[in-house]
Design a protein around this motif. Sequence first.
Motif, short mmCIF file in Angstrom:
data_model
loop_
_atom_site.label_atom_id
_atom_site.label_comp_id
_atom_site.label_asym_id
_atom_site.label_seq_id
_atom_site.Cartn_x
_atom_site.Cartn_y
_atom_site.Cartn_z
N SER A 49 0.83 -1.21 0.00
CA SER A 49 0.00 0.00 0.00
C SER A 49 0.87 1.26 0.00
O SER A 49 0.53 2.26 -0.63
N ARG A 50 2.00 1.20 0.67
CA ARG A 50 2.90 2.35 0.70
C ARG A 50 3.54 2.55 -0.67
O ARG A 50 3.71 3.68 -1.13
N LEU A 51 3.91 1.46 -1.35
CA LEU A 51 4.49 1.55 -2.69
C LEU A 51 3.48 2.14 -3.69
O LEU A 51 3.83 2.99 -4.51
N LEU A 101 3.14 10.19 -9.76
CA LEU A 101 2.39 10.44 -10.98
C LEU A 101 1.67 11.79 -10.90
O LEU A 101 1.73 12.58 -11.84
N VAL A 102 1.04 12.07 -9.79
CA VAL A 102 0.34 13.35 -9.61
C VAL A 102 1.34 14.50 -9.68
O VAL A 102 1.07 15.52 -10.33
N LEU A 103 2.48 14.36 -9.06
CA LEU A 103 3.50 15.41 -9.11
C LEU A 103 4.03 15.61 -10.53
O LEU A 103 4.23 16.75 -10.97
N ALA A 104 4.24 14.53 -11.27
CA ALA A 104 4.73 14.64 -12.64
C ALA A 104 3.70 15.34 -13.53
O ALA A 104 4.06 16.23 -14.32
N VAL A 105 2.44 14.97 -13.41
CA VAL A 105 1.38 15.60 -14.20
C VAL A 105 1.26 17.08 -13.83
O VAL A 105 1.12 17.95 -14.71
N THR A 106 1.34 17.40 -12.56
CA THR A 106 1.28 18.79 -12.10
C THR A 106 2.45 19.59 -12.66
O THR A 106 2.28 20.72 -13.12
N LEU A 107 3.63 19.01 -12.63
CA LEU A 107 4.82 19.69 -13.15
C LEU A 107 4.68 19.95 -14.65
O LEU A 107 4.97 21.07 -15.11
N VAL A 108 4.24 18.98 -15.40
CA VAL A 108 4.03 19.16 -16.85
C VAL A 108 3.00 20.26 -17.09
O VAL A 108 3.19 21.13 -17.94
N GLY A 109 1.91 20.25 -16.32
CA GLY A 109 0.89 21.28 -16.45
C GLY A 109 1.43 22.67 -16.16
O GLY A 109 1.14 23.62 -16.88
N ARG A 125 3.08 5.83 -2.97
CA ARG A 125 4.25 6.58 -3.44
C ARG A 125 4.20 6.74 -4.97
O ARG A 125 4.44 7.83 -5.50
N ASP A 126 3.87 5.67 -5.69
CA ASP A 126 3.77 5.74 -7.15
C ASP A 126 2.67 6.71 -7.59
O ASP A 126 2.84 7.47 -8.53
N ALA A 127 1.54 6.68 -6.89
CA ALA A 127 0.43 7.58 -7.23
C ALA A 127 0.84 9.03 -6.99
O ALA A 127 0.55 9.92 -7.80
#
Length: 196
Positions: free
Chosen positions: A9-11, A19-27, A14-16
């Motif tokens: 659940s922790r992995l 992903l959210v941070l990467a999408v936010t950064l691209v945006g 962390r992956d989720a």
Amino acid sequence: MSADAPPLSRLVARDALQLVLAVTLVGLVLFAVTGVWPPMVAVESGSMEPHLERGDLVVVTDEDRYAGPSADDHGIVTASASDGYQRVGAEGDVIVYAPPTRDGSPIIHRAVFYVDAGENWYDEANSAYVRGANSCAELRNCPAPHAGYITQGDNNGYYDQASSIAPPVRPEWIKAKAQFHVPYLGTVRLELQDAL
């Protein structure tokens, strides 16, 4: 799984989060470069063919960004003032605009020329695109009810202002201008929109 490995659940969490941070950064990067949100629009009709087709994804910017050499005070280069400047396959800028009375998605058409309030723009117009009018008195939106752009879809037979699409496009109605497009990349978005 070893005793030292984090729980599943922790992995996943962390992956989720990554992903959210990467999408936010691209945006954020896209917003910083284009100055508008959303920085891309999908073409919904064939009115701009052959340069833009239904399902193409168009990258857009704020109208003041990346202005052409003969841009007006609003950052727009009209086809009539383009002096060879081209955007999306023909002379002049392609703008995304939404008159306040419009329901639905904004319109993406080419800015052909600019008119002042009260201007008889019939003489400046190409007679092939005025819907059979022989004078300003016979032409819809002539004289111009207010200052703005005369626009036209590259595949349309008439100016938007000579038909019932829109009056002259006020600069404040412009949401963005097109810079380039990626063919068919917006098709998925349109299919999902049609399904809902």
